[in-house]
Design a protein around this motif. Structure first.
Motif, PDB file in Angstrom:
ATOM      1  N   HIS A 177     -24.148  -4.106  -9.841  1.00 21.63           N
ATOM      2  CA  HIS A 177     -23.842  -3.034  -8.900  1.00 21.63           C
ATOM      3  C   HIS A 177     -24.081  -3.547  -7.483  1.00 21.63           C
ATOM      4  O   HIS A 177     -24.841  -4.481  -7.269  1.00 21.63           O
ATOM      5  CB  HIS A 177     -24.727  -1.800  -9.157  1.00 21.63           C
ATOM      6  CG  HIS A 177     -26.188  -2.056  -8.959  1.00 21.63           C
ATOM      7  ND1 HIS A 177     -26.989  -2.568  -9.958  1.00 21.63           N
ATOM      8  CD2 HIS A 177     -27.007  -1.875  -7.876  1.00 21.63           C
ATOM      9  CE1 HIS A 177     -28.224  -2.693  -9.506  1.00 21.63           C
ATOM     10  NE2 HIS A 177     -28.267  -2.284  -8.238  1.00 21.63           N
ATOM     11  N   PHE A 178     -23.412  -2.931  -6.523  1.00 20.84           N
ATOM     12  CA  PHE A 178     -23.574  -3.313  -5.121  1.00 20.84           C
ATOM     13  C   PHE A 178     -24.811  -2.619  -4.566  1.00 20.84           C
ATOM     14  O   PHE A 178     -24.871  -1.391  -4.518  1.00 20.84           O
ATOM     15  CB  PHE A 178     -22.343  -2.939  -4.310  1.00 20.84           C
ATOM     16  CG  PHE A 178     -21.116  -3.712  -4.686  1.00 20.84           C
ATOM     17  CD1 PHE A 178     -20.951  -5.017  -4.252  1.00 20.84           C
ATOM     18  CD2 PHE A 178     -20.113  -3.139  -5.481  1.00 20.84           C
ATOM     19  CE1 PHE A 178     -19.821  -5.737  -4.592  1.00 20.84           C
ATOM     20  CE2 PHE A 178     -18.992  -3.854  -5.822  1.00 20.84           C
ATOM     21  CZ  PHE A 178     -18.844  -5.164  -5.385  1.00 20.84           C
ATOM     22  N   GLU A 179     -25.773  -3.408  -4.151  1.00 18.66           N
ATOM     23  CA  GLU A 179     -27.006  -2.824  -3.616  1.00 18.66           C
ATOM     24  C   GLU A 179     -26.746  -2.192  -2.248  1.00 18.66           C
ATOM     25  O   GLU A 179     -27.360  -1.189  -1.900  1.00 18.66           O
ATOM     26  CB  GLU A 179     -28.085  -3.900  -3.520  1.00 18.66           C
ATOM     27  CG  GLU A 179     -29.462  -3.370  -3.275  1.00 18.66           C
ATOM     28  CD  GLU A 179     -30.040  -2.594  -4.462  1.00 18.66           C
ATOM     29  OE1 GLU A 179     -31.039  -1.892  -4.280  1.00 18.66           O
ATOM     30  OE2 GLU A 179     -29.471  -2.675  -5.576  1.00 18.66           O
ATOM     31  N   ASN A 180     -25.828  -2.813  -1.498  1.00 20.58           N
ATOM     32  CA  ASN A 180     -25.439  -2.210  -0.202  1.00 20.58           C
ATOM     33  C   ASN A 180     -24.108  -1.474  -0.386  1.00 20.58           C
ATOM     34  O   ASN A 180     -23.110  -1.753   0.278  1.00 20.58           O
ATOM     35  CB  ASN A 180     -25.357  -3.263   0.893  1.00 20.58           C
ATOM     36  CG  ASN A 180     -24.474  -4.448   0.517  1.00 20.58           C
ATOM     37  OD1 ASN A 180     -24.183  -4.691  -0.660  1.00 20.58           O
ATOM     38  ND2 ASN A 180     -24.041  -5.209   1.516  1.00 20.58           N
ATOM     39  N   ALA A 181     -24.115  -0.509  -1.311  1.00 22.44           N
ATOM     40  CA  ALA A 181     -22.886   0.172  -1.717  1.00 22.44           C
ATOM     41  C   ALA A 181     -22.186   0.864  -0.557  1.00 22.44           C
ATOM     42  O   ALA A 181     -20.956   0.961  -0.532  1.00 22.44           O
ATOM     43  CB  ALA A 181     -23.194   1.179  -2.818  1.00 22.44           C
ATOM     44  N   ALA A 182     -22.942   1.357   0.402  1.00 23.20           N
ATOM     45  CA  ALA A 182     -22.325   2.071   1.524  1.00 23.20           C
ATOM     46  C   ALA A 182     -21.403   1.174   2.332  1.00 23.20           C
ATOM     47  O   ALA A 182     -20.493   1.657   3.021  1.00 23.20           O
ATOM     48  CB  ALA A 182     -23.414   2.656   2.428  1.00 23.20           C
ATOM     49  N   ASP A 183     -21.620  -0.133   2.257  1.00 26.43           N
ATOM     50  CA  ASP A 183     -20.803  -1.083   3.009  1.00 26.43           C
ATOM     51  C   ASP A 183     -19.594  -1.574   2.206  1.00 26.43           C
ATOM     52  O   ASP A 183     -18.821  -2.392   2.700  1.00 26.43           O
ATOM     53  CB  ASP A 183     -21.649  -2.293   3.417  1.00 26.43           C
ATOM     54  CG  ASP A 183     -22.793  -1.904   4.345  1.00 26.43           C
ATOM     55  OD1 ASP A 183     -22.632  -0.921   5.096  1.00 26.43           O
ATOM     56  OD2 ASP A 183     -23.843  -2.571   4.300  1.00 26.43           O
ATOM     57  N   VAL A 184     -19.446  -1.099   0.971  1.00 24.38           N
ATOM     58  CA  VAL A 184     -18.366  -1.554   0.095  1.00 24.38           C
ATOM     59  C   VAL A 184     -17.237  -0.531   0.134  1.00 24.38           C
ATOM     60  O   VAL A 184     -17.442   0.648  -0.192  1.00 24.38           O
ATOM     61  CB  VAL A 184     -18.869  -1.743  -1.348  1.00 24.38           C
ATOM     62  CG1 VAL A 184     -17.719  -2.154  -2.272  1.00 24.38           C
ATOM     63  CG2 VAL A 184     -19.980  -2.782  -1.390  1.00 24.38           C
ATOM     64  N   ASP A 185     -16.053  -0.959   0.543  1.00 27.05           N
ATOM     65  CA  ASP A 185     -14.918  -0.038   0.601  1.00 27.05           C
ATOM     66  C   ASP A 185     -13.944  -0.304  -0.544  1.00 27.05           C
ATOM     67  O   ASP A 185     -14.155  -1.175  -1.389  1.00 27.05           O
ATOM     68  CB  ASP A 185     -14.223  -0.114   1.957  1.00 27.05           C
ATOM     69  CG  ASP A 185     -13.619  -1.490   2.254  1.00 27.05           C
ATOM     70  OD1 ASP A 185     -13.533  -2.336   1.335  1.00 27.05           O
ATOM     71  OD2 ASP A 185     -13.237  -1.723   3.414  1.00 27.05           O
ATOM     72  N   HIS A 186     -12.861   0.450  -0.559  1.00 24.69           N
ATOM     73  CA  HIS A 186     -11.860   0.384  -1.621  1.00 24.69           C
ATOM     74  C   HIS A 186     -11.301  -1.027  -1.789  1.00 24.69           C
ATOM     75  O   HIS A 186     -11.200  -1.547  -2.907  1.00 24.69           O
ATOM     76  CB  HIS A 186     -10.729   1.369  -1.309  1.00 24.69           C
ATOM     77  CG  HIS A 186      -9.568   1.304  -2.246  1.00 24.69           C
ATOM     78  ND1 HIS A 186      -9.472   2.086  -3.383  1.00 24.69           N
ATOM     79  CD2 HIS A 186      -8.439   0.541  -2.217  1.00 24.69           C
ATOM     80  CE1 HIS A 186      -8.350   1.815  -4.004  1.00 24.69           C
ATOM     81  NE2 HIS A 186      -7.700   0.889  -3.318  1.00 24.69           N
ATOM     82  N   LEU A 187     -10.950  -1.669  -0.678  1.00 22.61           N
ATOM     83  CA  LEU A 187     -10.321  -2.979  -0.758  1.00 22.61           C
ATOM     84  C   LEU A 187     -11.290  -4.050  -1.250  1.00 22.61           C
ATOM     85  O   LEU A 187     -10.892  -4.970  -1.966  1.00 22.61           O
ATOM     86  CB  LEU A 187      -9.735  -3.367   0.601  1.00 22.61           C
ATOM     87  CG  LEU A 187      -8.554  -2.516   1.070  1.00 22.61           C
ATOM     88  CD1 LEU A 187      -8.110  -2.953   2.466  1.00 22.61           C
ATOM     89  CD2 LEU A 187      -7.390  -2.588   0.097  1.00 22.61           C
ATOM     90  N   ALA A 188     -12.567  -3.926  -0.880  1.00 24.18           N
ATOM     91  CA  ALA A 188     -13.551  -4.903  -1.343  1.00 24.18           C
ATOM     92  C   ALA A 188     -13.690  -4.852  -2.860  1.00 24.18           C
ATOM     93  O   ALA A 188     -13.678  -5.893  -3.540  1.00 24.18           O
ATOM     94  CB  ALA A 188     -14.901  -4.651  -0.680  1.00 24.18           C
ATOM     95  N   LEU A 189     -13.780  -3.641  -3.410  1.00 21.53           N
ATOM     96  CA  LEU A 189     -13.933  -3.526  -4.857  1.00 21.53           C
ATOM     97  C   LEU A 189     -12.633  -3.869  -5.570  1.00 21.53           C
ATOM     98  O   LEU A 189     -12.646  -4.524  -6.627  1.00 21.53           O
ATOM     99  CB  LEU A 189     -14.387  -2.114  -5.222  1.00 21.53           C
ATOM    100  CG  LEU A 189     -14.767  -1.889  -6.688  1.00 21.53           C
ATOM    101  CD1 LEU A 189     -15.675  -2.986  -7.222  1.00 21.53           C
ATOM    102  CD2 LEU A 189     -15.430  -0.529  -6.863  1.00 21.53           C
ATOM    103  N   LEU A 190     -11.497  -3.472  -5.006  1.00 23.34           N
ATOM    104  CA  LEU A 190     -10.219  -3.853  -5.599  1.00 23.34           C
ATOM    105  C   LEU A 190     -10.073  -5.372  -5.615  1.00 23.34           C
ATOM    106  O   LEU A 190      -9.603  -5.960  -6.597  1.00 23.34           O
ATOM    107  CB  LEU A 190      -9.064  -3.218  -4.819  1.00 23.34           C
ATOM    108  CG  LEU A 190      -7.658  -3.518  -5.346  1.00 23.34           C
ATOM    109  CD1 LEU A 190      -7.480  -2.966  -6.752  1.00 23.34           C
ATOM    110  CD2 LEU A 190      -6.594  -2.952  -4.406  1.00 23.34           C
ATOM    111  N   GLY A 191     -10.497  -6.026  -4.532  1.00 25.70           N
ATOM    112  CA  GLY A 191     -10.451  -7.480  -4.489  1.00 25.70           C
ATOM    113  C   GLY A 191     -11.303  -8.107  -5.571  1.00 25.70           C
ATOM    114  O   GLY A 191     -10.900  -9.091  -6.219  1.00 25.70           O
ATOM    115  N   ALA A 192     -12.503  -7.541  -5.787  1.00 24.21           N
ATOM    116  CA  ALA A 192     -13.372  -8.057  -6.849  1.00 24.21           C
ATOM    117  C   ALA A 192     -12.708  -7.909  -8.210  1.00 24.21           C
ATOM    118  O   ALA A 192     -12.801  -8.803  -9.067  1.00 24.21           O
ATOM    119  CB  ALA A 192     -14.710  -7.328  -6.826  1.00 24.21           C
ATOM    120  N   MET A 193     -12.027  -6.790  -8.429  1.00 25.09           N
ATOM    121  CA  MET A 193     -11.333  -6.576  -9.702  1.00 25.09           C
ATOM    122  C   MET A 193     -10.160  -7.543  -9.865  1.00 25.09           C
ATOM    123  O   MET A 193      -9.982  -8.158 -10.920  1.00 25.09           O
ATOM    124  CB  MET A 193     -10.841  -5.129  -9.773  1.00 25.09           C
ATOM    125  CG  MET A 193     -11.954  -4.092  -9.771  1.00 25.09           C
ATOM    126  SD  MET A 193     -11.350  -2.418  -9.443  1.00 25.09           S
ATOM    127  CE  MET A 193     -10.448  -2.076 -10.967  1.00 25.09           C
TER     128      MET A 193
END
Length: 456
Positions: free
Chosen positions: A88-104
């Motif tokens: 999980h992202f510990e600094n979740a507030a700094d993670v946006d849609h594109l960042a998580l989509l990129g990880a996927m």
């Protein structure tokens, strides 16, 4: 490797930090993590990665550098670097849609032809402020486009492309019709027939309809040339190496259609895919032939290696007859587009200023790059023919992407707005979130466009 997402954090999930190249960003981490990063000379440069110890000889977490933050897909590097398991992202507030989509998207692999299973499963918790359904919808669409383009022609000829479109149609309960072989002549699709008649598998027009009949009409057209030898104007050996991707336009519009249907956008959607193989045989069309098209124009064949615009001409003319409110076509059409803008920046063409402005807006917002090139009308005269209504190619080879778009524009009259996208459909150099191979280009931007225009 495959990156799965879950809404509820798993019990043994480990933290991962996205760290910008900024001392203050590193100082936001726990003291033990800061000390470890300092010992590793970790500065947060893009792609910099380290595992963090837990103090009991186990992995306690991980940190990935994302540089100055100017690459929204920098987290795409996580898929190959994180050990298998839940994160999980510990600094979740700094993670946006594109960042998580990129990880996927960074976890994508095309393993259909590998005997050895190289899959590694990583699970990421979706931060509470992000929409997991929208993430899955876009990820699945990109994977669909990549898989279709990466499949070689021996398993992706017109009948296989028909099966792929039909599978999506059945999933969303869409109407699906196929016109194949000599029935193309009966139904006045002579250009699709002419281009594909030399192939071992009969050419066909794939026609999918979905949505309420009284809803605004949105028509998508995709070039489905499953392999392109160049025809009698045969390509070189090196020129044919990537021609399995010549159906990339079809793959991309199918993926776009899937997103629209999955989101249940209130439109009357139509998908048209002329599926052919431009092969060589005794019945192949020839340079110098003059072929009739559905619209009634006769076309001089200057070169058999520019066949995509022919099959699109019939499909566009067919779609245009319904006067859709919006018609978009996508095609791996010209090498000139790549010479002008490279592989990662597809050009698009439209005479509609309002549509162009919204495409540019959504391309920037979704980090799904598209660049407008002009439908420069004075160049239309370069397509003049002494013996037919129009020549499909020019003699000088200049402004090839522009003149191809101008050619297609002759077959669109009734649509409220139309745009043509000359995509490459391939990532030649790996970058975070984008492995080498087939690629979805522009479809997230166009999905956002349709969503904005017609969404609830």
């Amino acid at each position: 490797m495959t990156v799965h997402i879950v809404k509820i954090q798993e019990k043994h999930s480990r933290p991962v930090w996205l760290v910008r190249e900024d001392p203050q960003n590193i100082e936001a981490l726990p003291p033990a993590a800061q000390a470890w990063l300092q010992a590793q000379n970790f500065e947060g440069r893009e792609g910099e990665f380290t595992l963090l110890p837990a103090g009991n000889s186990e992995i306690g977490g991980a940190a990935l550098g994302v540089g100055k933050g100017d690459n929204p897909f920098a987290a795409g590097a996580l898929a190959k670097m994180l050990p298998e398991g839940a994160w999980h992202f510990e600094n979740a507030a700094d993670v946006d849609h594109l960042a998580l989509l990129g990880a996927m998207l960074g976890g994508y692999q095309f393993n259909r032809y590998r005997a050895e299973n190289t899959e590694k499963n990583v699970t990421l918790t979706v931060p509470a402020h992000l929409d997991d359904q929208e993430l899955s919808r876009q990820w699945q669409a990109v994977v669909l486009a990549r898989d279709l383009i990466n499949t070689p022609a021996n398993d992706m000829l017109p009948d296989a492309l028909e099966w792929a479109v039909g599978s999506v149609a059945r999933r969303y309960k869409a109407d699906f019709a196929v016109t194949a072989g000599d029935d193309l002549l009966r139904d006045n699709l002579p250009l699709v027939h002419a281009v594909g008649r030399a192939g071992a598998v009969a050419p066909r027009l794939l026609d999918m309809r979905w949505g309420r009949e009284d809803a605004p009409k949105v028509t998508l057209v995709g070039k489905g040339v499953c392999f392109d030898t160049g025809g009698l104007d045969i390509k070189s050996a090196s020129g044919m190496l990537l021609m399995k991707k010549d159906m990339g336009g079809a793959a991309n519009v199918l993926a776009l259609a899937q997103m629209i249907m999955d989101a249940k956008l209130p439109v009357r959607l139509r998908l048209l895919v002329p599926a052919v193989e431009n092969a060589i045989a005794g019945n192949a069309f020839r340079p110098g032939d003059i072929l009739p098209g559905r619209k009634g124009l006769h076309i001089e064949i200057g070169n058999t290696d520019a066949e995509g615009r022919l099959v699109l001409a019939d499909a566009l003319a067919l779609g245009d007859e319904e006067a859709p409110e919006l018609m978009l076509d996508m095609a791996t059409l010209t090498g000139a587009a790549r010479i002008a803008l490279g592989p990662d920046l597809p050009p698009f063409f439209t005479a509609d200023e309002a549509l162009a402005a919204r495409v540019i807006h959504h391309a920037a917002a979704q980090c799904d790059p598209l660049w407008r090139l002009p439908l420069w009308q004075p160049y239309m005269k370069r397509l003049a023919s002494r013996v037919a209504d129009i020549n499909k190619t020019t003699n000088d080879g200049q402004a090839g992407s522009v003149t191809a778009a101008l050619f297609l524009s002759r077959f669109v009259e009734k649509a409220g707005a139309w745009a043509h996208f000359d995509i490459y459909g391939w990532t030649p150099v790996e970058r975070p979130g984008f492995p080498v191979g087939g690629e979805a280009q522009g479809i997230r931007a166009l999905y956002a466009l349709v969503q904005e225009k017609y969404g609830k």
